[in-house]
Every structure is written in C-alpha cells, then in structure tokens.
Scaffold this motif. Sequence first.
Motif, PDB file in Angstrom:
ATOM      1  N   ASN A  57       0.836  -1.200   0.000  1.00  0.00           N
ATOM      2  CA  ASN A  57       0.000   0.000   0.000  1.00  0.00           C
ATOM      3  C   ASN A  57       0.875   1.257   0.000  1.00  0.00           C
ATOM      4  OD1 ASN A  57      -2.908  -1.234   0.774  1.00  0.00           O
ATOM      5  ND2 ASN A  57      -1.328  -2.216   2.028  1.00  0.00           N
ATOM      6  N   PRO A  58       1.649   1.474  -1.068  1.00  0.00           N
ATOM      7  CA  PRO A  58       2.596   2.603  -1.068  1.00  0.00           C
ATOM      8  C   PRO A  58       1.916   3.954  -0.889  1.00  0.00           C
ATOM      9  CG  PRO A  58       2.326   1.694  -3.284  1.00  0.00           C
ATOM     10  CD  PRO A  58       1.691   0.724  -2.333  1.00  0.00           C
ATOM     11  N   GLY A  59       0.670   4.066  -1.322  1.00  0.00           N
ATOM     12  CA  GLY A  59      -0.027   5.336  -1.175  1.00  0.00           C
ATOM     13  C   GLY A  59      -0.302   5.708   0.268  1.00  0.00           C
ATOM     14  N   ASP A  60      -0.326   4.714   1.156  1.00  0.00           N
ATOM     15  CA  ASP A  60      -0.575   4.970   2.577  1.00  0.00           C
ATOM     16  C   ASP A  60       0.706   5.192   3.359  1.00  0.00           C
ATOM     17  OD1 ASP A  60      -3.560   4.589   2.999  1.00  0.00           O
ATOM     18  OD2 ASP A  60      -3.056   2.752   1.923  1.00  0.00           O
ATOM     19  N   CYS A  61       1.855   5.097   2.670  1.00  0.00           N
ATOM     20  CA  CYS A  61       3.148   5.192   3.362  1.00  0.00           C
ATOM     21  C   CYS A  61       4.104   6.142   2.656  1.00  0.00           C
ATOM     22  CB  CYS A  61       3.790   3.818   3.464  1.00  0.00           C
ATOM     23  SG  CYS A  61       2.805   2.581   4.317  1.00  0.00           S
ATOM     24  N   ARG A  62       3.566   7.143   2.001  1.00  0.00           N
ATOM     25  CA  ARG A  62       4.439   8.077   1.307  1.00  0.00           C
ATOM     26  C   ARG A  62       5.397   8.714   2.299  1.00  0.00           C
ATOM     27  NH1 ARG A  62      -0.532   9.531  -1.278  1.00  0.00           N
ATOM     28  NH2 ARG A  62      -0.596   8.773  -3.419  1.00  0.00           N
ATOM     29  N   ARG A 135      -1.635  14.223   7.833  1.00  0.00           N
ATOM     30  CA  ARG A 135      -0.998  12.952   8.161  1.00  0.00           C
ATOM     31  C   ARG A 135      -0.072  13.107   9.366  1.00  0.00           C
ATOM     32  NH1 ARG A 135       3.565  10.982   9.619  1.00  0.00           N
ATOM     33  NH2 ARG A 135       4.549  12.565   8.325  1.00  0.00           N
ATOM     34  N   GLU A 136       0.564  14.273   9.469  1.00  0.00           N
ATOM     35  CA  GLU A 136       1.543  14.495  10.525  1.00  0.00           C
ATOM     36  C   GLU A 136       0.951  14.452  11.932  1.00  0.00           C
ATOM     37  OE1 GLU A 136       2.877  16.486   6.755  1.00  0.00           O
ATOM     38  OE2 GLU A 136       1.031  16.401   7.948  1.00  0.00           O
ATOM     39  N   ALA A 137      -0.366  14.596  12.023  1.00  0.00           N
ATOM     40  CA  ALA A 137      -1.026  14.578  13.331  1.00  0.00           C
ATOM     41  C   ALA A 137      -1.663  13.229  13.651  1.00  0.00           C
ATOM     42  CB  ALA A 137      -2.096  15.670  13.399  1.00  0.00           C
ATOM     43  N   LEU A 138      -1.546  12.256  12.737  1.00  0.00           N
ATOM     44  CA  LEU A 138      -2.196  10.950  12.886  1.00  0.00           C
ATOM     45  C   LEU A 138      -1.126   9.867  12.883  1.00  0.00           C
ATOM     46  CD1 LEU A 138      -5.009  11.646  10.270  1.00  0.00           C
ATOM     47  CD2 LEU A 138      -5.193  11.897  12.762  1.00  0.00           C
ATOM     48  N   LEU A 139      -0.763   9.393  14.055  1.00  0.00           N
ATOM     49  CA  LEU A 139       0.420   8.559  14.198  1.00  0.00           C
ATOM     50  C   LEU A 139       0.076   7.160  14.692  1.00  0.00           C
ATOM     51  CD1 LEU A 139       2.587  11.268  15.988  1.00  0.00           C
ATOM     52  CD2 LEU A 139       2.399  10.832  13.521  1.00  0.00           C
ATOM     53  N   ARG A 185       6.109   4.959  17.999  1.00  0.00           N
ATOM     54  CA  ARG A 185       5.110   5.443  17.055  1.00  0.00           C
ATOM     55  C   ARG A 185       5.794   6.065  15.860  1.00  0.00           C
ATOM     56  NH1 ARG A 185       2.984  10.537  20.603  1.00  0.00           N
ATOM     57  NH2 ARG A 185       4.419  12.129  19.807  1.00  0.00           N
ATOM     58  N   GLN A 186       4.999   6.364  14.843  1.00  0.00           N
ATOM     59  CA  GLN A 186       5.516   7.053  13.673  1.00  0.00           C
ATOM     60  C   GLN A 186       6.013   8.446  14.047  1.00  0.00           C
ATOM     61  OE1 GLN A 186       1.744   6.623  11.491  1.00  0.00           O
ATOM     62  NE2 GLN A 186       2.979   5.936   9.760  1.00  0.00           N
ATOM     63  N   SER A 187       7.042   8.882  13.354  1.00  0.00           N
ATOM     64  CA  SER A 187       7.503  10.257  13.496  1.00  0.00           C
ATOM     65  C   SER A 187       6.529  11.192  12.800  1.00  0.00           C
ATOM     66  CB  SER A 187       8.893  10.400  12.870  1.00  0.00           C
ATOM     67  OG  SER A 187       9.206  11.753  12.644  1.00  0.00           O
ATOM     68  N   GLN A 188       6.340  12.385  13.357  1.00  0.00           N
ATOM     69  CA  GLN A 188       5.514  13.364  12.671  1.00  0.00           C
ATOM     70  C   GLN A 188       6.157  13.802  11.365  1.00  0.00           C
ATOM     71  OE1 GLN A 188       4.541  16.303  16.017  1.00  0.00           O
ATOM     72  NE2 GLN A 188       2.648  16.243  14.827  1.00  0.00           N
ATOM     73  N   GLY A 189       7.486  13.790  11.324  1.00  0.00           N
ATOM     74  CA  GLY A 189       8.179  14.294  10.149  1.00  0.00           C
ATOM     75  C   GLY A 189       8.252  13.327   8.990  1.00  0.00           C
ATOM     76  N   ASP A 190       8.079  12.019   9.242  1.00  0.00           N
ATOM     77  CA  ASP A 190       8.172  11.020   8.174  1.00  0.00           C
ATOM     78  C   ASP A 190       7.428   9.771   8.642  1.00  0.00           C
ATOM     79  OD1 ASP A 190       8.914   8.967   6.360  1.00  0.00           O
ATOM     80  OD2 ASP A 190      10.801   9.967   5.921  1.00  0.00           O
ATOM     81  N   PRO A 191       6.398   9.325   7.920  1.00  0.00           N
ATOM     82  CA  PRO A 191       5.599   8.178   8.377  1.00  0.00           C
ATOM     83  C   PRO A 191       6.361   6.866   8.397  1.00  0.00           C
ATOM     84  CG  PRO A 191       5.016   8.755   6.127  1.00  0.00           C
ATOM     85  CD  PRO A 191       5.926   9.844   6.623  1.00  0.00           C
TER      86      PRO A 191
END
Length: 212
Positions: A57-62, A135-139, A185-191
């Motif tokens: 799912n590359p579109g969900d992990c840009r 996206r940056e606020a949803l980790l 968790r995911q970084s805000q700067g890069d998923p």
Amino acid sequence: MFGTRGQGIGLVFAAILLGMTAPAQAGDERVQYASLYASLGDNTRSPIGWVEFCADNPGDCRGGATQPRDIVMTQTAWKDLLRVNRWVNETIKPMTDMDHWGVIEKWSLPTDGYGDCEDYVLLKRKMLIDAGWPREALLVTVVRDKKGEGHAVLTVKSDKGEFILDNQNESVVAWTETGYRFVKRQSQGDPNVWVALGDSRPAVATASARDR
C-alpha cells in the motif's frame, strides 16, 4: 475499495467522510505541556508487518520529510474523532491475523470487514486523512495494553494534547488516561520513521481482537 460484505461498509465510509471537516493545523508556536505530550526517544525499528504493509500500500506510506503539525482541537474536530472511532469499532469485526490470514502478523486495511488492532488503526487513519486531516497529526502507535500485551492505537496530536483512538475503547481519551505503556510510534516528520516512547522492551502489535 471494499468488496462483498465490505461494499456496504464502503458506502457508509464515504458518507461519513462527506460529513467531516478537516481541522485547522496548529503552528510550532503552541505552548508545550509535558503531561499532554508523550516524551520522544531515539529512532527505532518499525513494528513487524509495517514494511510489508507499505510495500502493498505505497499510497498509505508516502515518505519524505514534512513539517510536524498538530491539529486545532475544536468541538467539530472532537466530534469527528468520536464518530470515526465509534464507527470503525462497531463496523469492523474482530479477527486475529492467524484466523484471518493464517500468519501471526499482517498489517492490512480491513477491506473485507474483519481485522485486528492494527487494522482498526489503519482504517481510522485512512478515513481521517481522506477527510483532509494532516498525516503528521495521525500517528500509528505501538503500546503495551493493561495485560502487558502488544497492541496498536492511533495517536492524534493536537494543540490540547495527544488523544488515542483505540478498538478496545469506545471513547477517545488522552494518552495518559489509557493505562497503557507507550512503546513506539511514527515520526511526525516522516511516516516511515519510528521513534521510541520510553519502553525499551520489544513489543509486537499482535494483540488479540477486541473483547466483546
């Protein structure tokens, strides 16, 4: 997006998105309150299953560096979070990856209407992003639940603090009110970059589906 049983889910999903409004984004000037925001550690490994999910799912992990942004938690934004959390929890039926796919761990969007904890998280995240939330606020976040088991939840970063969408809780609560240990968790700067949250013990998001 959804097939067979999921066709009806997809229609309701679309209707919910049409009724949602993307919240405003807070700039870096907001005051920091340690109790409202989890303490970040060093970069760490992504959870098992994430890399494979991104490959499918590359579109969900840009990837790529972006400016961290929190959302402004208005009453409308809060109601949207409650609605998404409740709808996904009530609509997706719990099923372990072993029962679902025949493997211990697999991250996937629950397109057939079944999934475990991380699948609930991925759908909530997608619904909010599709509705215009940053996206940056949803980790995506890995924790240890009250039983000490690996579990996945969605952290929403806002100017009022960090709130958790969880398939084990119908309410949206502050991260400090979950009773969980926050691991990574995911970084805000890069998923595709993951950061530690203070618990050094390894945790795989293989929590059993929500008890009903």
